[in-house]
Design a protein around this motif. Structure first.
Motif: not given
Ligand SMILES: Nc1ncnc2c1ncn2[C@@H]1O[C@H](COP(=O)(O)OP(=O)(O)OP(=O)(O)O)[C@@H](O)[C@H]1O
Length: 288
Positions: A186-190
């Motif tokens: 569920g990571f939303s940004k890199s």
């Protein structure tokens, strides 16, 4: 020195899986990626400290086999023997996955175990609001080995509990496997970190494409260790073909080297590196 230049073509704020807590604060999950030695750990640590300064809770996750994030965040180097990465915690792996690393074939592995206890049991509390989970990684010839260690790491990212107003920020090893894991978690940004060189920026552009393909579309590029305007111009040319949510140029700064291993002193100061990271920080949080 020019910093935090934003590409006109950059798209802003394309987000997926972005939760808010009861107070409307974003439950951000950020993955920091890039080639080896470009400055991922330093940046992960400084961003973590900037969140803390804003009164947020932070769970820093170290997926980099170098395992330096702890020291960068202020964990005492003398206590290094106590830092056992989860990928080497064979008892926990067996408890959750039903198979011990290296025990050969023929076991039935639980691929989706309940690992919601992992932060309470193995998280290291560095300060009241700062926790650290040292994941470690699995070194394998190919990508994504179907081994008990990998099954555990994947489940942890998917199921670890995120407290209200907490930011999860993960430092990764070089490579691309972590994007798959981060997406399933569920990571939303890199935040992709690079040096201003052809090789490093090629990896960054490739990583950006993979990040999007794997479902993390809010991709910020950081070109670190900038020494002069030529570095900026060269970098702009090399990333022309790719569109990022934002692009930032962070200066080469001797203070960063002098601060090793603990970046705490950097964040208290007003040096060129930390000032540029503050600008980056406000951009990546702009729409939260
Ligand atoms: N802007 C900067 N100016 C000068 N030195 C820097 C800067 N950013 C990072 N460094 C230095 O570069 C080295 C590598 O940084 P760091 O360990 O953060 O990179 P990394 O990408 O996490 O490396 P690895 O992939 O090996 O874990 C360190 O010595 C660090 O102090």
């Amino acid at each position: 020195m020019a910093v935090n230049y934003r590409l006109k073509s950059g798209k802003l704020s394309l987000r997926t899986g972005h939760e808010k807590d009861g107070d409307g604060l974003s439950k951000s999950r950020i993955v920091v990626a890039g080639k080896g030695g470009v400055g991922k750990t330093t940046l992960t640590s400084v961003l973590s400290m900037l969140y803390l300064k804003e009164g947020r809770r932070v769970l820093a996750v170290d997926e980099d086999p170098q395992q330096n994030l702890a020291y960068s965040l202020g964990y005492p180097v003398e206590k290094s023997s106590e830092l056992i990465p989860l990928s080497k915690n064979h008892d926990y792996i067996e408890e959750k996955i039903g198979a011990r690393p290296g025990s050969g074939w023929g076991h039935i592995m639980k691929l989706n175990p309940d690992v919601s206890d992992v932060v309470e049991r193995f998280g290291i509390r560095i300060t009241d609001n700062l926790g650290l989970l040292v994941m470690g990684s699995v070194v394998s010839a190919g990508n994504g080995c179907l081994c008990p260690e990998n099954a555990l790491l994947k489940s942890i990212l998917r199921h670890m509990r995120q407290r209200d107003d907490e930011v999860i920020i993960m430092d990764t090893q070089a490579g691309v496997e972590h994007f798959g894991r981060a997406m399933s978690g569920g990571f939303s940004k890199s935040v992709i970190v690079s040096e201003p060189s052809y090789n490093s920026l090629s990896v960054a552009v490739h990583s950006s494409k993979l990040s999007r393909e794997l479902g993390i579309s809010d991709v910020h590029l950081v070109v670190n260790k900038i020494r002069n305007e030529d570095d900026i111009e060269k970098s702009k040319r090399l990333i022309e073909s790719e569109s990022f949510s934002s692009v930032h140029f962070l200066p080469f700064d001797e203070d960063v080297l002098a601060s090793e291993p603990n970046t705490g002193s950097l964040v208290k100061g007003t040096g060129s590196y930390v000032s540029a990271v503050r600008d980056l920080f406000s951009v990546i949080n702009r729409d939260d």
